[in-house]
Scaffold this motif. Structure first.
Motif, mmCIF file in Angstrom:
data_model
loop_
_atom_site.group_PDB
_atom_site.id
_atom_site.type_symbol
_atom_site.label_atom_id
_atom_site.label_comp_id
_atom_site.label_asym_id
_atom_site.label_seq_id
_atom_site.Cartn_x
_atom_site.Cartn_y
_atom_site.Cartn_z
ATOM 1 N N ILE A 14 -51.845 -72.421 33.989
ATOM 2 C CA ILE A 14 -51.123 -73.065 32.889
ATOM 3 C C ILE A 14 -51.130 -72.157 31.660
ATOM 4 C CG2 ILE A 14 -51.276 -74.959 31.207
ATOM 5 C CD1 ILE A 14 -52.197 -76.730 33.637
ATOM 6 N N VAL A 15 -52.289 -71.600 31.343
ATOM 7 C CA VAL A 15 -52.397 -70.719 30.181
ATOM 8 C C VAL A 15 -51.565 -69.449 30.392
ATOM 9 C CG1 VAL A 15 -53.989 -69.295 28.813
ATOM 10 C CG2 VAL A 15 -54.614 -71.647 29.433
ATOM 11 N N ALA A 16 -51.597 -68.901 31.602
ATOM 12 C CA ALA A 16 -50.794 -67.700 31.887
ATOM 13 C C ALA A 16 -49.305 -67.996 31.711
ATOM 14 C CB ALA A 16 -51.086 -67.195 33.298
ATOM 15 N N SER A 17 -48.873 -69.170 32.141
ATOM 16 C CA SER A 17 -47.469 -69.553 32.003
ATOM 17 C C SER A 17 -47.088 -69.717 30.530
ATOM 18 C CB SER A 17 -47.206 -70.852 32.761
ATOM 19 O OG SER A 17 -45.876 -71.267 32.601
ATOM 20 N N LEU A 18 -47.984 -70.308 29.739
ATOM 21 C CA LEU A 18 -47.726 -70.449 28.304
ATOM 22 C C LEU A 18 -47.610 -69.075 27.650
ATOM 23 C CD1 LEU A 18 -50.242 -73.304 27.471
ATOM 24 C CD2 LEU A 18 -47.748 -73.470 27.307
ATOM 25 N N ALA A 19 -48.508 -68.171 27.999
ATOM 26 C CA ALA A 19 -48.471 -66.819 27.428
ATOM 27 C C ALA A 19 -47.167 -66.123 27.790
ATOM 28 C CB ALA A 19 -49.667 -66.010 27.916
ATOM 29 N N ASP A 20 -46.705 -66.348 28.999
ATOM 30 C CA ASP A 20 -45.452 -65.741 29.445
ATOM 31 C C ASP A 20 -44.264 -66.257 28.629
ATOM 32 O OD1 ASP A 20 -44.043 -64.027 31.352
ATOM 33 O OD2 ASP A 20 -43.176 -65.900 32.109
ATOM 34 N N GLY A 21 -44.387 -67.458 28.078
ATOM 35 C CA GLY A 21 -43.315 -68.041 27.281
ATOM 36 C C GLY A 21 -43.314 -67.617 25.831
ATOM 37 N N VAL A 22 -44.293 -66.818 25.422
ATOM 38 C CA VAL A 22 -44.368 -66.366 24.029
ATOM 39 C C VAL A 22 -43.418 -65.193 23.830
ATOM 40 C CG1 VAL A 22 -45.862 -65.335 22.270
ATOM 41 C CG2 VAL A 22 -46.767 -67.110 23.788
ATOM 42 N N THR A 23 -42.614 -65.257 22.778
ATOM 43 C CA THR A 23 -41.723 -64.145 22.459
ATOM 44 C C THR A 23 -42.407 -63.188 21.483
ATOM 45 O OG1 THR A 23 -40.710 -65.204 20.523
ATOM 46 C CG2 THR A 23 -39.741 -65.703 22.691
ATOM 47 N N ASP A 130 -53.407 -74.768 21.459
ATOM 48 C CA ASP A 130 -53.073 -73.969 20.273
ATOM 49 C C ASP A 130 -51.815 -73.150 20.526
ATOM 50 O OD1 ASP A 130 -55.350 -74.755 18.819
ATOM 51 O OD2 ASP A 130 -56.528 -73.026 19.479
ATOM 52 N N LEU A 131 -51.807 -72.470 21.655
ATOM 53 C CA LEU A 131 -50.699 -71.581 21.987
ATOM 54 C C LEU A 131 -49.402 -72.364 22.202
ATOM 55 C CD1 LEU A 131 -50.124 -68.590 22.461
ATOM 56 C CD2 LEU A 131 -50.693 -68.940 24.878
ATOM 57 N N ALA A 132 -49.498 -73.464 22.935
ATOM 58 C CA ALA A 132 -48.309 -74.273 23.190
ATOM 59 C C ALA A 132 -47.752 -74.847 21.900
ATOM 60 C CB ALA A 132 -48.650 -75.399 24.172
ATOM 61 N N ARG A 133 -48.618 -75.410 21.077
ATOM 62 C CA ARG A 133 -48.160 -76.052 19.846
ATOM 63 C C ARG A 133 -47.560 -75.027 18.889
ATOM 64 N NH1 ARG A 133 -48.744 -81.310 17.810
ATOM 65 N NH2 ARG A 133 -48.831 -81.713 20.047
ATOM 66 N N ALA A 134 -48.164 -73.844 18.811
ATOM 67 C CA ALA A 134 -47.683 -72.810 17.883
ATOM 68 C C ALA A 134 -46.345 -72.226 18.314
ATOM 69 C CB ALA A 134 -48.720 -71.690 17.778
ATOM 70 N N THR A 135 -46.059 -72.260 19.613
ATOM 71 C CA THR A 135 -44.833 -71.626 20.121
ATOM 72 C C THR A 135 -43.794 -72.643 20.592
ATOM 73 O OG1 THR A 135 -45.842 -71.344 22.320
ATOM 74 C CG2 THR A 135 -46.033 -69.499 20.758
ATOM 75 N N GLY A 136 -44.061 -73.926 20.362
ATOM 76 C CA GLY A 136 -43.084 -74.956 20.686
ATOM 77 C C GLY A 136 -42.897 -75.206 22.172
ATOM 78 N N GLN A 137 -43.950 -74.970 22.956
ATOM 79 C CA GLN A 137 -43.858 -75.183 24.397
ATOM 80 C C GLN A 137 -44.525 -76.501 24.784
ATOM 81 O OE1 GLN A 137 -44.454 -71.600 26.977
ATOM 82 N NE2 GLN A 137 -45.305 -70.708 25.099
ATOM 83 N N PRO A 138 -44.029 -77.169 25.824
ATOM 84 C CA PRO A 138 -44.706 -78.384 26.295
ATOM 85 C C PRO A 138 -46.063 -78.028 26.888
ATOM 86 C CG PRO A 138 -42.944 -77.761 27.803
ATOM 87 C CD PRO A 138 -42.834 -76.845 26.619
ATOM 88 N N TYR A 139 -47.000 -78.975 26.813
ATOM 89 C CA TYR A 139 -48.352 -78.695 27.291
ATOM 90 C C TYR A 139 -48.949 -79.909 27.976
ATOM 91 C CZ TYR A 139 -53.278 -77.226 27.219
ATOM 92 O OH TYR A 139 -54.560 -76.873 27.570
ATOM 93 N N THR A 140 -49.267 -79.724 29.237
ATOM 94 C CA THR A 140 -50.005 -80.720 29.998
ATOM 95 C C THR A 140 -51.144 -79.996 30.686
ATOM 96 O OG1 THR A 140 -47.984 -82.008 30.394
ATOM 97 C CG2 THR A 140 -49.896 -82.495 31.787
ATOM 98 N N PRO A 141 -52.367 -80.108 30.149
ATOM 99 C CA PRO A 141 -53.481 -79.396 30.781
ATOM 100 C C PRO A 141 -53.817 -79.974 32.144
ATOM 101 C CG PRO A 141 -54.288 -80.845 29.051
ATOM 102 C CD PRO A 141 -52.787 -80.893 28.991
ATOM 103 N N ASP A 142 -54.494 -79.179 32.940
ATOM 104 C CA ASP A 142 -54.975 -79.657 34.232
ATOM 105 C C ASP A 142 -55.896 -80.854 33.996
ATOM 106 O OD1 ASP A 142 -55.765 -79.491 37.092
ATOM 107 O OD2 ASP A 142 -57.689 -78.919 36.197
ATOM 108 N N PRO A 143 -55.691 -81.982 34.699
ATOM 109 C CA PRO A 143 -56.500 -83.183 34.443
ATOM 110 C C PRO A 143 -58.006 -82.962 34.598
ATOM 111 C CG PRO A 143 -54.576 -83.758 35.745
ATOM 112 C CD PRO A 143 -54.601 -82.261 35.652
ATOM 113 N N ALA A 144 -58.434 -82.217 35.612
ATOM 114 C CA ALA A 144 -59.873 -81.978 35.804
ATOM 115 C C ALA A 144 -60.428 -81.117 34.674
ATOM 116 C CB ALA A 144 -60.129 -81.315 37.156
ATOM 117 N N ALA A 145 -59.654 -80.123 34.235
ATOM 118 C CA ALA A 145 -60.093 -79.273 33.130
ATOM 119 C C ALA A 145 -60.182 -80.081 31.843
ATOM 120 C CB ALA A 145 -59.133 -78.101 32.962
ATOM 121 N N LEU A 146 -59.214 -80.971 31.620
ATOM 122 C CA LEU A 146 -59.227 -81.810 30.419
ATOM 123 C C LEU A 146 -60.432 -82.742 30.420
ATOM 124 C CD1 LEU A 146 -57.963 -82.830 27.815
ATOM 125 C CD2 LEU A 146 -56.471 -84.308 29.198
ATOM 126 N N GLU A 147 -60.716 -83.364 31.557
ATOM 127 C CA GLU A 147 -61.900 -84.240 31.653
ATOM 128 C C GLU A 147 -63.167 -83.454 31.351
ATOM 129 O OE1 GLU A 147 -62.325 -87.447 32.214
ATOM 130 O OE2 GLU A 147 -60.354 -88.140 32.887
#
Length: 197
Positions: A14-23, A130-147
């Motif tokens: 998920i984090v790698a995908s968010l980073a890939d979406g950063v311009t 942080d990264l998603a919110r700063a770059t305007g990307q949707p964010y749904t963390p992995d449920p197990a990681a969030l727990e």
């Protein structure tokens, strides 16, 4: 695949995908992390991926001994290749059950292996937001990681009994707020943070 308590793979991807979406144009933009622009969050994610990869491998040395607060993290010109590679290696390191046992070190702090994994997941969940919110990307963390992150931050806040989260003062939220919002609040983040206009 070996059996470990939590699979770090979904959250690292998920984090790698968010980073890939950063311009490139967003690298200097503000983030919810005080004093960090987008490039600094990316640099921090790269540094923590390497440090916790080595912590999982029990390959202790410079990468696991460095205090992340010693210098403002940043990215170099090759970060688009380096960050996903480091995140993949982080995931791979913690697939070994030996990573979860005994002691390890990260950020210059000795800790049990299972605590190291919890810290890594917490960092990935919070800085992913942080990264998603700063770059305007949707964010749904992995449920197990969030727990895992919520449990880790709740225990840290209760242990501190001073209203402090790991990243700053706890932001109070209603008990019926979404789990991600409550986790962010425990970390010292305001889930209502928006990008400056």
């Amino acid at each position: 695949m070996t059996d470990t308590p939590i699979d770090l793979g979904p959250q690292t991807r998920i984090v790698a995908s968010l980073a890939d979406g950063v311009t490139d144009a967003q690298l200097a933009d503000a983030t919810p992390c005080p004093a960090y622009a987008v490039r600094h969050v990316l640099g921090h994610l790269l540094g923590l991926a390497v440090a916790f990869r080595d912590a999982g491998r029990k390959d202790l040395g410079v990468t696991t001994d460095s205090d992340p607060g010693d210098a403002l993290p940043d990215v170099g010109p090759a970060w688009r290749a380096e960050l996903p590679k480091a995140l993949g290696e982080l995931d791979e390191a913690w697939r070994d059950p030996a990573a979860w046992t005994g002691m390890t070190r990260a950020g210059g702090i000795d800790m049990p292996g299972e605590v190291g994994a919890a810290v890594a997941l917490d960092e990935l969940v919070i800085h992913g937001w942080d990264l998603a919110r700063a770059t305007g990307q949707p964010y749904t963390p992995d449920p197990a990681a969030l727990e895992s992150a919520h449990a880790f931050l709740l225990a840290a806040a209760e242990e501190g009994d001073r209203g402090e989260g790991i990243f700053g003062p706890v932001v109070p939220l209603p008990a019926d707020a979404p789990l991600l919002d409550r986790t962010l609040g425990l970390s010292g983040r305001d889930p209502r943070w928006t990008r400056p206009a």
